[in-house]
Design an enzyme around this catalytic site. Structure first.
Site, short mmCIF file in Angstrom:
data_model
loop_
_atom_site.label_atom_id
_atom_site.label_comp_id
_atom_site.label_asym_id
_atom_site.label_seq_id
_atom_site.Cartn_x
_atom_site.Cartn_y
_atom_site.Cartn_z
N GLY A 46 0.77 -1.25 0.00
CA GLY A 46 0.00 0.00 0.00
C GLY A 46 0.80 1.29 0.00
N GLU A 100 3.82 4.55 6.33
CA GLU A 100 2.65 3.71 6.08
C GLU A 100 1.61 4.51 5.30
OE1 GLU A 100 1.41 0.94 5.92
OE2 GLU A 100 1.69 -0.33 7.66
N ASP A 104 -4.92 1.31 10.77
CA ASP A 104 -6.36 1.04 10.95
C ASP A 104 -6.53 0.39 12.33
OD1 ASP A 104 -8.90 -0.35 10.68
OD2 ASP A 104 -8.80 -0.03 8.53
N ILE A 154 -11.59 2.46 2.77
CA ILE A 154 -11.23 3.38 1.68
C ILE A 154 -10.34 2.68 0.64
CG2 ILE A 154 -11.44 5.50 3.04
CD1 ILE A 154 -8.34 5.52 3.27
N ASP A 160 -6.09 -0.71 -1.63
CA ASP A 160 -6.86 -1.54 -2.56
C ASP A 160 -8.08 -2.19 -1.92
OD1 ASP A 160 -5.29 -3.35 -0.89
OD2 ASP A 160 -5.98 -4.92 -2.27
N ARG A 166 -5.61 0.63 -6.35
CA ARG A 166 -4.35 1.22 -5.86
C ARG A 166 -3.89 2.39 -6.73
NH1 ARG A 166 -2.30 -2.22 -1.86
NH2 ARG A 166 -2.45 -4.45 -2.24
O1 PRP Z 1 -3.71 -1.20 11.07
P1 PRP Z 1 -4.02 -2.44 10.26
O2 PRP Z 1 -5.44 -2.92 10.52
O3 PRP Z 1 -3.02 -3.53 10.41
O4 PRP Z 1 -4.08 -1.99 8.72
C1 PRP Z 1 -3.03 -1.28 8.11
C2 PRP Z 1 -2.35 -2.08 7.07
O5 PRP Z 1 -3.29 -2.57 6.12
C3 PRP Z 1 -2.84 -2.29 4.81
O6 PRP Z 1 -2.03 -3.30 4.34
P2 PRP Z 1 -2.62 -4.71 3.84
O7 PRP Z 1 -2.49 -5.72 4.92
O8 PRP Z 1 -3.99 -4.50 3.25
O9 PRP Z 1 -1.59 -5.11 2.70
P3 PRP Z 1 -1.29 -4.28 1.36
O10 PRP Z 1 -0.51 -3.05 1.77
O11 PRP Z 1 -0.48 -5.20 0.54
O12 PRP Z 1 -2.62 -3.92 0.74
C4 PRP Z 1 -2.02 -1.01 4.97
O13 PRP Z 1 -1.10 -0.86 3.92
C5 PRP Z 1 -1.38 -1.18 6.31
O14 PRP Z 1 -0.10 -1.79 6.22
O1 HPA Z 2 -9.59 1.20 4.69
C1 HPA Z 2 -8.73 0.46 4.15
N1 HPA Z 2 -8.70 0.26 2.80
C2 HPA Z 2 -7.79 -0.54 2.19
N2 HPA Z 2 -6.85 -1.22 2.84
C3 HPA Z 2 -6.83 -1.07 4.19
N3 HPA Z 2 -5.99 -1.63 5.09
C4 HPA Z 2 -6.35 -1.19 6.29
N4 HPA Z 2 -7.42 -0.35 6.20
C5 HPA Z 2 -7.74 -0.25 4.89
#
Ligand code: PRP
Ligand code: HPA
Length: 177
Positions: A46, A100, A104, A154, A160, A166
């Site tokens: 992300g 980051e 979340d 979002i 994504d 993305r």
């Molecule tokens: O606070 P959290 O609930 O842990 O969420 C945050 C994480 O979620 C998303 O990554 P994701 O695991 O979706 O992987 P990606 O970046 O490959 O989409 C984002 O990039 C953060 O790293």
């Molecule tokens: O709101 C969100 N959207 C997409 N990816 C995410 N990973 C943590 N929170 C989110």
């Protein structure tokens, strides 16, 4: 409105607002570490867009590297954070700033803190473009926050829904049913 897989999303945060938030984070970090050469660590997937925009604005000497963690599937956190690509660099004595896209639940942040604890770094800071205070469940410090957002799923600007969205230069939120 846009459609990704089975869900519809509506515009939420403009590219201009995102840029403004990144500029603010850059100037805070430049001020706080003006006499250091920080190493910025992006958390893939992300964070690729925020890292790119952040570094283009960061005018002082710095390095960049990436790790890959994943916890989200679909629109939900899986609660388990997997490390898919690890650190391959000695960070002893370095100023490390994790970039980051979003914090979340905080599960990924908790994993990051564990991961870097054994690294003997000089400074360890966390910066996130988006933060969902109402979803955050951990008693952990976040050092730099771009934009606080409500607890809604979002997409866009690196984020994504099951692989899609993305590439959007602005952020959309899940449309209410
Ligand atoms: O606070 P959290 O609930 O842990 O969420 C945050 C994480 O979620 C998303 O990554 P994701 O695991 O979706 O992987 P990606 O970046 O490959 O989409 C984002 O990039 C953060 O790293
Ligand atoms: O709101 C969100 N959207 C997409 N990816 C995410 N990973 C943590 N929170 C989110």
């Amino acid at each position: 409105m846009i459609q990704l897989h089975d869900k519809q999303f509506v515009p939420f945060i403009s590219a201009k607002e995102i840029n403004f938030a990144i500029e603010k984070m850059v100037s805070q970090i430049e001020d706080d570490f003006f006499d250091e050469t920080p190493i910025f660590i992006g958390v893939l997937n992300g964070s690729f867009m925020v890292v790119s925009d952040f570094l283009k604005l960061y005018k002082k000497p710095c390095e960049v590297s990436f790790i890959k963690l994943a916890s989200y599937e679909g629109t939900e956190s899986t609660e388990s954070v997997k490390q898919l690509i690890g650190l391959n660099q000695d960070l002893t004595g370095r100023t490390v700033i994790v970039l980051e896209d979003i914090i979340d639940t905080g599960n990924t942040l908790e994993e990051l803190k564990k991961l870097f604890k054994s690294q003997n770094v000089k400074h360890f800071k966390i910066a996130t473009l988006f933060f969902k205070p109402d979803a955050f469940k951990k008693d952990l410090k976040i050092d730099y926050v771009g934009i606080r957002i409500p607890n809604k799923f979002i997409v866009g600007f690196g984020l994504d829904y099951d692989g899609l969205g993305r590439n959007l230069p602005e952020v959309y939120q899940l449309k209410e049913e």
